[in-house]
Design a protein around this motif. Structure first.
Motif, PDB file in Angstrom:
ATOM      1  N   ASN A 185       0.821  -1.222   0.000  1.00 58.22           N
ATOM      2  CA  ASN A 185       0.000   0.000   0.000  1.00 58.22           C
ATOM      3  C   ASN A 185       0.851   1.267   0.000  1.00 58.22           C
ATOM      4  O   ASN A 185       0.346   2.354   0.308  1.00 58.22           O
ATOM      5  N   LYS A 186       2.128   1.103  -0.331  1.00 55.88           N
ATOM      6  CA  LYS A 186       3.055   2.246  -0.331  1.00 55.88           C
ATOM      7  C   LYS A 186       3.047   2.961   1.028  1.00 55.88           C
ATOM      8  O   LYS A 186       2.982   4.184   1.123  1.00 55.88           O
ATOM      9  N   ASP A 187       3.118   2.150   2.098  1.00 55.50           N
ATOM     10  CA  ASP A 187       3.157   2.712   3.450  1.00 55.50           C
ATOM     11  C   ASP A 187       4.548   3.281   3.756  1.00 55.50           C
ATOM     12  O   ASP A 187       5.527   2.996   3.051  1.00 55.50           O
ATOM     13  N   VAL A 188       4.612   4.029   4.840  1.00 51.04           N
ATOM     14  CA  VAL A 188       5.895   4.617   5.232  1.00 51.04           C
ATOM     15  C   VAL A 188       6.540   3.771   6.320  1.00 51.04           C
ATOM     16  O   VAL A 188       5.878   2.984   7.005  1.00 51.04           O
ATOM     17  N   ILE A 189       7.862   3.953   6.450  1.00 52.51           N
ATOM     18  CA  ILE A 189       8.619   3.417   7.582  1.00 52.51           C
ATOM     19  C   ILE A 189       9.131   4.620   8.363  1.00 52.51           C
ATOM     20  O   ILE A 189       9.785   5.506   7.803  1.00 52.51           O
ATOM     21  N   TYR A 190       8.814   4.665   9.659  1.00 52.66           N
ATOM     22  CA  TYR A 190       9.236   5.798  10.478  1.00 52.66           C
ATOM     23  C   TYR A 190      10.621   5.520  11.081  1.00 52.66           C
ATOM     24  O   TYR A 190      10.852   4.428  11.627  1.00 52.66           O
ATOM     25  N   ILE A 191      11.495   6.517  10.969  1.00 52.28           N
ATOM     26  CA  ILE A 191      12.796   6.432  11.633  1.00 52.28           C
ATOM     27  C   ILE A 191      12.724   7.358  12.843  1.00 52.28           C
ATOM     28  O   ILE A 191      12.566   8.574  12.710  1.00 52.28           O
ATOM     29  N   VAL A 192      12.827   6.774  14.038  1.00 51.03           N
ATOM     30  CA  VAL A 192      12.608   7.515  15.277  1.00 51.03           C
ATOM     31  C   VAL A 192      13.897   7.538  16.086  1.00 51.03           C
ATOM     32  O   VAL A 192      14.488   6.481  16.374  1.00 51.03           O
ATOM     33  N   TYR A 193      14.331   8.742  16.448  1.00 46.53           N
ATOM     34  CA  TYR A 193      15.561   8.906  17.235  1.00 46.53           C
ATOM     35  C   TYR A 193      15.222   9.611  18.544  1.00 46.53           C
ATOM     36  O   TYR A 193      14.706  10.727  18.540  1.00 46.53           O
ATOM     37  N   ASP A 194      15.473   8.929  19.666  1.00 49.79           N
ATOM     38  CA  ASP A 194      15.172   9.483  20.994  1.00 49.79           C
ATOM     39  C   ASP A 194      13.731   9.991  21.082  1.00 49.79           C
ATOM     40  O   ASP A 194      13.455  11.081  21.599  1.00 49.79           O
ATOM     41  N   GLY A 195      12.788   9.211  20.517  1.00 46.90           N
ATOM     42  CA  GLY A 195      11.384   9.551  20.614  1.00 46.90           C
ATOM     43  C   GLY A 195      10.885  10.541  19.593  1.00 46.90           C
ATOM     44  O   GLY A 195       9.697  10.865  19.554  1.00 46.90           O
ATOM     45  N   THR A 196      11.778  11.043  18.724  1.00 46.91           N
ATOM     46  CA  THR A 196      11.395  12.024  17.711  1.00 46.91           C
ATOM     47  C   THR A 196      11.502  11.414  16.322  1.00 46.91           C
ATOM     48  O   THR A 196      12.511  10.777  15.997  1.00 46.91           O
ATOM     49  N   ILE A 197      10.472  11.606  15.503  1.00 46.67           N
ATOM     50  CA  ILE A 197      10.518  11.107  14.125  1.00 46.67           C
ATOM     51  C   ILE A 197      11.453  12.008  13.322  1.00 46.67           C
ATOM     52  O   ILE A 197      11.221  13.210  13.199  1.00 46.67           O
TER      53      ILE A 197
END
Length: 732
Positions: A185-197
């Motif tokens: 579905n062309k979804d995203v992958i979130y990259i999260v560093y110390d709780g922040t995207i």
């Protein structure tokens, strides 16, 4: 009328070469002025802008503390290793080592602003890749490498900036599963560093090969920042900054000034020697070598390479090879004149016949340097970089500038053979007659070395006198009542430290902007630490509450040592293959490698017998000896190869070896002498750390001269005779 025309022609020719000489001198002067003073207000190109390592200039020291309470030593080791890879972006000479049980020190040379480094390096924290339902796909530890890249879009033609990721095996499997699902579905992958995207790229297709790119970066800086953040977050442990300082050089300003003076004196001695021995050819080499020094210093600045004590070793070796190339050429010119050639013809033939030895010697060393640069790390990589630069410049100056200079001087009237010298054919010295005596001496020296390695192991539990970089030690931070300079400290306080700790090579660094000093010694037990504290209090009035001490790990890690060993093995194999191909005989390659091994083992024996400290410069010293040894061997083998092609029917293999070694004997003596002189002056004028670096080099130079004259040719002879016997046996 004809006479006048001839005069005009000669006058025009002279004018041409006078202009060329003036142009050459102008280039040398311009390069010299640029190196001395630089260009413009920023002093671009100035030698003072060359980035120096921690040993010569100091830098930023940052101490991190592990946030987690529950961690293993393996976690610490993995974090140190990844930090080492990261800080090499600043300098190959950066140090990372453990302090105490839960702290990691990062030292980056050539930097004076700790805040800038902290901002760029960032605060190592937690990193995770999450799917659209915020399930954790993988963590930062699953990222093996993250780097900014750029490319041109084939459709639009515009420049694109991307972040390229390389995943570990576990990360590859987890990411393949998650992206296969997200791609539907062309979804995203979130990259999260110390709780922040920090990024949320859309998955266009399944990523199953363990590599991918993040698109849509607006600039190179944006891509670089994201890549750096991902790298920071991939550390196994979360760290917090405990303290940061700007620290002074380990060796002090005195080390730099004495090294410069020593280099200048040694260089002048070499130039004078070349002129006295080779006359007008020596003048040409003097011009070429002067330009060589200027170009190397300028290019160190241009390529932003970090210069350290090991780097100086690489430059010393490349200067030796530059001199050696000239000596080989000039010896050939003298031989050609001795054979009855005109001076003009002799010059052309001299360069032509010297070409193969120069190319083979330099290429084998470049092969080694290239492998060390790719596979090595830390000081090994820094050594390789300066060596490769030096060799490239030395080949250019020897083969182009020397020839250009000699051509000018010849046409300006120096056409008589008395200006060049004449080499009559010498009667061959029978070196191979005593080959087994030479072999016996070498084997005895190596055996004695192994005996001392065993004795050292029994007495100290170490085969060599390992310094802090190899063995770790104790770091003592002391704040004094007075603001000592490093020179004053070494004069007044260091002797007391050496006496109490029984360490002859303590490392002292001043914390800039304070009265504090960092004293690194071999590992001290509780009683010795207390004795040192008492001595500092009684003799120098130090408040003991301002003294702290922690155990530190080696800055040369097991990974770095492993990388160096692997690099040397690969380089040796590649050099063996190159020599085998170039000389069309495995006996040449085998003999060269054995001669190389001989020189390394003899110098190792010297380290064991003399108990010279084995520290940061040890690897560079050994690598310098490897380069010196292989180059000396190539020159002998090149002459054997040539004489084999032109041998007379009555000539035996023994005759050819003796003749070849005799013909190159002058070269062996002169090259060894000029390199020896430069290192001797460095030894005599240098501070103690430089002397400990120079002394093994001197042993290596002597050993290399001995092995090239007495061992290499005889080794080839023995192997060739064995091959001949096997062939004869098969035929019979």
């Amino acid at each position: 009328m004809g006479t006048n025309t001839k005069r005009k022609s000669n006058s025009g020719t002279n004018t041409k070469y006078i202009v060329e000489l003036i142009a050459l001198l102008a280039v040398i002067i311009i390069v010299g002025i640029t190196v001395a003073f630089g260009i413009g207000p920023t002093k671009t190109g100035s030698a003072e802008n060359i980035r120096l390592g921690l040993d010569l200039a100091g830098g930023v020291s940052i101490t991190y503390e592990v946030v987690e309470k529950d961690f293993t030593q393996t976690d610490i080791d993995d974090t140190i290793y990844k930090l080492k890879l990261r800080v090499q972006n600043y300098s190959t000479e950066s140090d990372v080592y453990q302090e105490g049980s839960n702290r990691i020190n990062v030292e980056i040379p050539g930097v004076t602003d700790a805040n800038t480094i902290l901002e760029e390096l960032g605060k190592p924290g937690s990193l995770a890749f999450l799917d659209k339902d915020f399930n954790v796909v993988m963590t930062g530890s699953d990222v093996e490498e993250a780097q900014a890249v750029s490319s041109t879009n084939s459709t639009t033609g515009f420049r694109e900036y991307l972040v390229q990721l390389t995943l570990t095996e576990s990360g590859k499997a987890a990411f393949a599963e998650a992206t296969t699902k997200a791609a539907e579905n062309k979804d995203v992958i979130y990259i999260v560093y110390d709780g922040t995207i920090i990024s949320y790229p859309t998955v266009q297709s399944p990523i199953t090969e363990g590599t991918c790119v993040i698109e849509g970066m607006g600039s190179w800086d944006a891509a670089d920042r994201l890549a750096a953040t991902i790298r920071i977050g991939s550390l196994p442990l979360e760290l917090k900054e405990l303290r940061s300082n700007v620290v002074g050089p380990k060796l002090g300003q005195e080390a730099i000034s004495t090294s410069l003076i020593a280099g200048f004196i040694g260089f002048l001695i070499v130039i004078v020697f070349m002129i006295l021995v080779y006359r007008i050819s020596g003048v040409a080499s003097g011009l070429a070598l002067t330009l060589y020094v200027g170009l190397v210093l300028g290019l160190l600045n241009a390529f932003d390479l970090t210069l350290t004590l090991p780097g100086i070793a690489g430059i010393v070796l490349s200067i030796g090879m530059a001199v050696d190339a000239n000596v080989i050429i000039f010896a050939r010119i003298r031989e050609e004149i001795g054979a009855g050639k005109t001076v003009r013809s002799a010059i052309n033939e001299g360069f032509k016949k010297a070409m193969s030895a120069i190319l083979d010697g330099n290429i084998t060393t470049i092969i080694a340097a290239f492998v060390l640069m790719i596979k090595g790390s830390g000081t090994v990589k820094g050594f390789a970089q300066t060596l490769m630069l030096g060799i490239a410049v030395s080949m250019f100056t020897a083969l182009v500038v020397t020839k250009f200079s000699l051509n000018i001087l010849y046409h300006l009237g120096f056409q008589d053979e008395k200006f060049y010298g004449k080499q009559k054919e010498k009667k061959a010295i029978n070196f191979v007659k005593n080959k087994y005596i030479f072999f016996g001496i070498s084997i005895a020296a190596i055996i004695i070395g192994f005996v001392f390695l065993g004795i050292n192991k029994t007495n100290t539990n170490n085969i060599l006198n390992y310094s802090i970089e190899f063995a770790g030690g104790t770091s003592t931070n002391v704040t004094f009542n007075e603001d000592y300079t490093l020179a004053e400290f070494n004069e007044k306080i260091t002797p007391t430290i050496m006496e109490v700790t029984n360490d002859t090579t303590p490392q002292i660094q001043k914390v800039e902007g304070s009265n504090a000093f960092i004293i690194k010694t071999k590992e001290l037990d509780t009683a010795t630490r207390e004795n040192l504290n008492n001595a500092l209090e009684e003799k120098f009035g130090v408040d003991k509450s301002f003294i702290t001490a922690e155990t530190i790990s080696p800055s040369i890690s097991s990974e770095m040592k492993t990388d160096a060993i692997i690099a040397v093995v690969i380089a040796t194999v590649l050099m063996l293959i190159y020599i085998w191909i170039r000389f069309s005989d495995i006996n040449f390659a085998t003999s060269a490698v054995l001669a190389l091994l001989h020189d390394v083992l003899v110098v190792l024996a010297f380290y064991a017998i003399s108990k010279t400290a084995v520290g940061n410069t040890f690897i560079a010293c050994m690598l310098t000896i490897v380069g010196y040894s292989i180059n000396a061997t190539i020159v002998i083998f090149d002459r054997i190869r040539e004489n084999m092609r032109t041998k007379k029917t009555k000539d035996t293999l023994e005759d050819i070896v003796n003749m070849s070694v005799t013909q190159t004997l002058t070269r062996s003596i002169y090259t060894s002498f000029t390199t020896f002189v430069m290192v001797v002056v460095l030894y005599l004028l240098g501070v103690s750390a430089i002397r400990e670096f120079a002394l093994p080099l001197l042993v290596g130079i002597i050993c290399g001269a001995y092995s090239s004259v007495c061992i290499t040719g005889s080794l080839w002879l023995v192997f060739s005779n064995l091959k001949k016997k096997r062939a004869d046996k098969k035929e019979s």
